[in-house]
Design an enzyme around this catalytic site. Structure first.
Site, PDB file in Angstrom:
ATOM      1  N   LYS A  16      -2.909  -3.016   7.871  1.00  0.00           N
ATOM      2  CA  LYS A  16      -3.924  -2.534   8.376  1.00  0.00           C
ATOM      3  C   LYS A  16      -4.082  -3.146   9.804  1.00  0.00           C
ATOM      4  CE  LYS A  16      -6.553  -0.813   4.411  1.00  0.00           C
ATOM      5  NZ  LYS A  16      -7.815  -0.910   3.715  1.00  0.00           N
ATOM      6  N   TYR A  60      -9.246  -8.602  -5.391  1.00  0.00           N
ATOM      7  CA  TYR A  60      -8.199  -8.041  -5.888  1.00  0.00           C
ATOM      8  C   TYR A  60      -7.565  -8.424  -7.135  1.00  0.00           C
ATOM      9  CZ  TYR A  60      -6.703  -4.636  -2.335  1.00  0.00           C
ATOM     10  OH  TYR A  60      -6.621  -3.634  -1.721  1.00  0.00           O
ATOM     11  N   HIS A  83      -3.128   2.630  -6.103  1.00  0.00           N
ATOM     12  CA  HIS A  83      -3.496   1.316  -5.564  1.00  0.00           C
ATOM     13  C   HIS A  83      -3.571   0.355  -6.436  1.00  0.00           C
ATOM     14  CE1 HIS A  83      -4.642  -0.567  -1.737  1.00  0.00           C
ATOM     15  NE2 HIS A  83      -5.772  -0.831  -2.330  1.00  0.00           N
ATOM     16  N   ARG A 139       0.816  -1.074   0.005  1.00  0.00           N
ATOM     17  CA  ARG A 139      -0.031  -0.186  -0.025  1.00  0.00           C
ATOM     18  C   ARG A 139       1.200   1.018  -0.024  1.00  0.00           C
ATOM     19  NH1 ARG A 139      -2.072  -3.523   3.793  1.00  0.00           N
ATOM     20  NH2 ARG A 139      -4.198  -4.280   3.403  1.00  0.00           N
ATOM     21  N   HIS A 191      -4.037  -9.643   3.688  1.00  0.00           N
ATOM     22  CA  HIS A 191      -5.693  -9.751   3.749  1.00  0.00           C
ATOM     23  C   HIS A 191      -5.902 -10.828   5.004  1.00  0.00           C
ATOM     24  CE1 HIS A 191      -6.039  -8.202  -0.567  1.00  0.00           C
ATOM     25  NE2 HIS A 191      -6.220  -7.432   0.220  1.00  0.00           N
TER      26      HIS A 191
END
Length: 311
Positions: A185, A288, A253, A162, A279
């Site tokens: 994340k 994705y 992205h 990212r 993920h």
């Protein structure tokens, strides 16, 4: 937002947000969005109930109140995706408050989010991705800035990072190792192999950057020496895609989407790609990867025990 909260509810909201950050590793942007969503919900309740709500008012909420709020949000043209996100934030706060205050949250938690069709990612094809890597470094006349831009986009496409992850690298990460430890994340860590091309691009940038990498300082610098702003990466991609005639979907992205898609098309394992991207759900990884259903079925049959049994 002009809503005046009762002291008890203000304390509850701030405590919940602090715990979300401490226990779940919520980013500042995520917590800001949570706060805005919950405050907007409480603002609606103030008008709906005839006064600033407190914890006791939240105890008495039912499905009818929640449906009224959702209809209100729809009335101000909030999309289904945004409403689903807001409902998730409200439920998270409500679930936490119910545990703290000792009441049954079932009526609120059972409210269903609106259905929406998730937007499909639009990765670049391999030729376009290579062109972006070639052209990105020509968008600035200052050699070290051009080298920096090349290094950033190479990391996005070559490692599936990212933008925030690439820009969080520090001088301590230079020279890049064979494997990077990335905190993504929710504070989730993953190991990402570094391709020689990415290592070389970062090394070329670091050699001529006028700001020597400090262990705790940002690896990627702006022209004044501060941390590189992610908006500048977006502008870089905008200039690059206009020069190449690529669609507006060719964003920073999109390079991450392209990384995943091209790996899978080349025979990569879907589970391994899931780990590389960080993920939590395999379904997210499938979203994705812009591959046809035939390829996905091939991957599934190769991985599934029954599929292997037929070989």
């Amino acid at each position: 937002m002009s809503l005046t909260l009762t002291p008890a509810l203000r304390d509850a909201l701030e405590t919940w947000l602090a715990q979300e950050k401490a226990l779940r590793g919520g980013t500042d942007n995520t917590l800001k969005a949570y706060r805005a969503d919950v405050l907007r919900f409480l603002s609606f309740l103030a008008g709906h109930l005839g006064g600033a709500p407190g914890p006791a008012d939240l105890r008495r909420l039912g499905k009818r109140d929640m449906r009224a709020w959702m209809a209100h949000e729809r009335g101000r043209d909030l999309g289904a995706r945004s409403l689903a996100r807001a409902l998730s934030a409200v439920k998270g706060f409500y679930r936490w408050l119910a545990r703290r205050e000792g009441f049954d949250p079932t009526a609120v938690l059972s409210v269903r989010a609106p259905r929406f069709r998730p937007g499909l990612p639009r990765p670049l094809d391999e030729t376009a991705a290579r062109a972006v890597l070639d052209i990105a470094g020509t968008q600035h006349e200052t050699p070290w800035v051009a080298a920096r831009d090349t290094a950033v986009v190479t990391l996005l496409y070559g490692c599936g990072l990212r933008v925030s992850e690439a820009l969080s690298l520090t001088g301590r990460d230079h020279p890049l190792p064979d494997t990077l430890r990335i905190r993504g994340k929710g504070g989730k860590e993953r190991l990402v192999p570094v391709l020689p091309a990415a290592r070389a691009a970062v090394a070329a940038y670091a050699r001529i950057c006028p700001y020597p990498p400090a262990p705790e300082g940002p690896l990627f610098r702006g022209v004044r020496g501060g941390a590189l702003n992610p908006r500048l990466v977006s502008r870089l991609m905008e200039r690059t895609r206009l020069q190449l005639g690529l669609p507006a979907s060719a964003t920073p992205h999109a390079l991450r989407h392209s990384f995943a898609t091209h790996l899978l098309r080349a025979g990569g394992d879907l589970r391994a790609i899931q780990e590389l991207l960080g993920h939590a759900s395999l379904s997210t990884t499938q979203g994705y990867t812009a591959v046809d259903t035939t390829r996905l079925r091939e991957v599934y049959e190769q991985a599934h025990p029954q599929g292997r049994a037929r070989e």
